[in-house]
Design a protein around this motif. Structure first.
Motif, PDB file in Angstrom:
ATOM      1  N   LEU A   1       4.629  -5.836  -4.768  1.00 58.43           N
ATOM      2  CA  LEU A   1       4.073  -4.800  -3.898  1.00 58.43           C
ATOM      3  C   LEU A   1       4.575  -5.007  -2.481  1.00 58.43           C
ATOM      4  CD1 LEU A   1       2.180  -4.058  -6.239  1.00 58.43           C
ATOM      5  CD2 LEU A   1       0.310  -3.942  -4.581  1.00 58.43           C
ATOM      6  N   VAL A   2       4.971  -3.929  -1.851  1.00 56.31           N
ATOM      7  CA  VAL A   2       5.382  -3.939  -0.446  1.00 56.31           C
ATOM      8  C   VAL A   2       4.767  -2.713   0.209  1.00 56.31           C
ATOM      9  CG1 VAL A   2       7.300  -3.900   1.187  1.00 56.31           C
ATOM     10  CG2 VAL A   2       7.546  -5.100  -0.998  1.00 56.31           C
ATOM     11  N   GLU A   3       4.007  -2.932   1.265  1.00 59.01           N
ATOM     12  CA  GLU A   3       3.363  -1.853   2.004  1.00 59.01           C
ATOM     13  C   GLU A   3       2.548  -0.961   1.080  1.00 59.01           C
ATOM     14  OE1 GLU A   3       6.467   0.049   4.204  1.00 59.01           O
ATOM     15  OE2 GLU A   3       6.577  -1.562   5.685  1.00 59.01           O
ATOM     16  N   GLY A   4       1.847  -1.577   0.156  1.00 59.22           N
ATOM     17  CA  GLY A   4       0.916  -0.841  -0.680  1.00 59.22           C
ATOM     18  C   GLY A   4       1.513  -0.096  -1.846  1.00 59.22           C
ATOM     19  N   ARG A   5       2.799  -0.298  -2.112  1.00 61.01           N
ATOM     20  CA  ARG A   5       3.446   0.368  -3.251  1.00 61.01           C
ATOM     21  C   ARG A   5       4.189  -0.666  -4.077  1.00 61.01           C
ATOM     22  NH1 ARG A   5       4.816   3.991   0.997  1.00 61.01           N
ATOM     23  NH2 ARG A   5       3.870   6.060   0.756  1.00 61.01           N
ATOM     24  N   GLU A   6       4.299  -0.378  -5.386  1.00 57.85           N
ATOM     25  CA  GLU A   6       5.105  -1.279  -6.214  1.00 57.85           C
ATOM     26  C   GLU A   6       6.573  -0.955  -5.959  1.00 57.85           C
ATOM     27  OE1 GLU A   6       5.347   2.378  -8.625  1.00 57.85           O
ATOM     28  OE2 GLU A   6       3.841   1.449  -7.338  1.00 57.85           O
ATOM     29  N   ARG A   7       7.346  -1.975  -5.600  1.00 59.85           N
ATOM     30  CA  ARG A   7       8.751  -1.775  -5.260  1.00 59.85           C
ATOM     31  C   ARG A   7       9.691  -2.370  -6.304  1.00 59.85           C
ATOM     32  NH1 ARG A   7       9.580  -0.373   0.174  1.00 59.85           N
ATOM     33  NH2 ARG A   7       7.872   1.037   0.688  1.00 59.85           N
TER      34      ARG A   7
ATOM     35  N   GLY B   1      -0.295   4.582  -3.194  1.00 56.68           N
ATOM     36  CA  GLY B   1       0.339   5.219  -4.351  1.00 56.68           C
ATOM     37  C   GLY B   1       0.877   4.236  -5.370  1.00 56.68           C
ATOM     38  N   ALA B   2       0.245   3.081  -5.512  1.00 55.50           N
ATOM     39  CA  ALA B   2       0.730   2.054  -6.437  1.00 55.50           C
ATOM     40  C   ALA B   2       0.441   2.432  -7.886  1.00 55.50           C
ATOM     41  CB  ALA B   2       0.081   0.710  -6.116  1.00 55.50           C
TER      42      ALA B   2
ATOM     43  N   SER C   1      -4.350  -7.915  -2.924  1.00 55.98           N
ATOM     44  CA  SER C   1      -5.777  -8.077  -3.211  1.00 55.98           C
ATOM     45  C   SER C   1      -6.506  -6.742  -3.121  1.00 55.98           C
ATOM     46  CB  SER C   1      -6.402  -9.092  -2.245  1.00 55.98           C
ATOM     47  OG  SER C   1      -5.910 -10.395  -2.504  1.00 55.98           O
ATOM     48  N   SER C   2      -6.121  -5.929  -2.157  1.00 51.82           N
ATOM     49  CA  SER C   2      -6.745  -4.608  -2.041  1.00 51.82           C
ATOM     50  C   SER C   2      -6.485  -3.771  -3.286  1.00 51.82           C
ATOM     51  CB  SER C   2      -6.225  -3.876  -0.805  1.00 51.82           C
ATOM     52  OG  SER C   2      -6.605  -4.556   0.374  1.00 51.82           O
ATOM     53  N   PHE C   3      -5.318  -3.937  -3.868  1.00 45.07           N
ATOM     54  CA  PHE C   3      -4.981  -3.182  -5.080  1.00 45.07           C
ATOM     55  C   PHE C   3      -5.946  -3.513  -6.215  1.00 45.07           C
ATOM     56  CE2 PHE C   3      -2.850  -3.198  -9.226  1.00 45.07           C
ATOM     57  CZ  PHE C   3      -2.589  -1.845  -9.364  1.00 45.07           C
ATOM     58  N   ILE C   4      -6.123  -4.801  -6.524  1.00 49.29           N
ATOM     59  CA  ILE C   4      -6.995  -5.095  -7.671  1.00 49.29           C
ATOM     60  C   ILE C   4      -8.466  -4.846  -7.333  1.00 49.29           C
ATOM     61  CG2 ILE C   4      -5.376  -6.630  -8.824  1.00 49.29           C
ATOM     62  CD1 ILE C   4      -7.117  -8.979  -7.936  1.00 49.29           C
ATOM     63  N   LYS C   5      -8.843  -4.992  -6.060  1.00 49.42           N
ATOM     64  CA  LYS C   5     -10.207  -4.636  -5.681  1.00 49.42           C
ATOM     65  C   LYS C   5     -10.442  -3.139  -5.865  1.00 49.42           C
ATOM     66  CE  LYS C   5     -10.946  -8.374  -2.356  1.00 49.42           C
ATOM     67  NZ  LYS C   5     -11.082  -8.706  -0.911  1.00 49.42           N
TER      68      LYS C   5
END
Length: 241
Positions: free
Chosen positions: A211-217, A24-25, A46-50
């Motif tokens: 990002l922490v645990e797949g979310r922007e914190r 949910g970023a 890296s997964s986010f920008i990919k």
């Protein structure tokens, strides 16, 4: 007219259905900005920008580039929409010359003016001009990163995304890469940068997301984030001097 060129909302993505890495970023990038994506190991940077580039499955969320929804655009068409991605590894063709690497990249979009665009890249990266006839595989790590970035820039993308451009480089070449990125930002290129070297990345960035645990914190101006002791201790693993 909005100055937001990249708008990612509620992105959920990963390699296996039901096991998301990005959870949910949401990230926005304005024209001519460098936005830095930071976070601890395993945070999903890296997964986010990919996922934004369409290189891993996106389960939900929305990606808008320059006002156009590109959420369902396949990765091989992203460059035609204006999104260029420089992966961390395997980002050049090692058995092709520097010039042939550039020529191949520019021919994806252009049929005319190819030599002129290559010349512009040589002006921006003089080291590549001197090495133009060498195989890309014979370049130093820093020079290879220069070539990878030049291959992405040669088609004049609206947004350039880079995944860990300093990974595996010696301190000398790390300095070279960030100097190169500073020069590129002076030309008005919009960038999204994932980088473990927080100090170097924040020094050239405008804004940063943690990002922490797949979310922007956390999101803040880059200079402010580096001097935030709570964020540094919790998410970057150090306290700034």
């Amino acid at each position: 007219m909005s100055d937001i060129v990249l708008d990612v909302t509620g992105l959920v993505a990963g390699y296996e259905p039901g096991v998301p890495i990005v959870r949910g970023a949401s990230v926005t990038v304005k024209k001519n900005e460098i936005v830095v994506i930071l976070g601890p190991n395993g945070a999903g940077k890296s997964s986010f920008i990919k996922a934004v580039a369409g290189l891993i499955p996106r389960f939900s969320g929305r990606v808008v580039l320059d006002g156009h929804d590109i959420t369902k655009v396949p990765p091989h068409n992203m460059i035609r929409k204006g999104l260029a991605f420089v992966p961390q590894t395997e980002n050049v063709f090692p058995l092709m010359s520097v010039e042939d690497n550039l020529r191949l990249a520019v021919r994806v979009l252009l049929s005319r003016g190819i030599s002129e665009r290559i010349s512009e890249m040589y002006e921006l990266f003089p080291d590549l001009a001197r090495q133009r006839r060498l195989f890309a595989g014979s370049l130093s790590g820093g020079q290879r990163q220069m070539l990878a970035v030049a291959r992405a820039l040669i088609v004049k993308p609206k947004v350039l995304m880079l995944d860990e451009p300093s990974a595996g480089l010696s301190p000398k070449f790390v300095s070279m890469v960030f100097s190169m990125l500073s020069d590129i930002r002076a030309t008005g290129v919009t960038m999204v940068l994932v980088e473990q070297n927080a100090k170097a990345a924040l020094a050239i960035g405008d804004r940063a997301y943690v990002l922490v645990e797949g979310r922007e914190r956390h999101e803040a101006p880059a200079a402010q984030l580096w001097h935030d002791p709570v964020v540094a201790a919790l998410y970057l693993g150090h306290r700034p001097a």
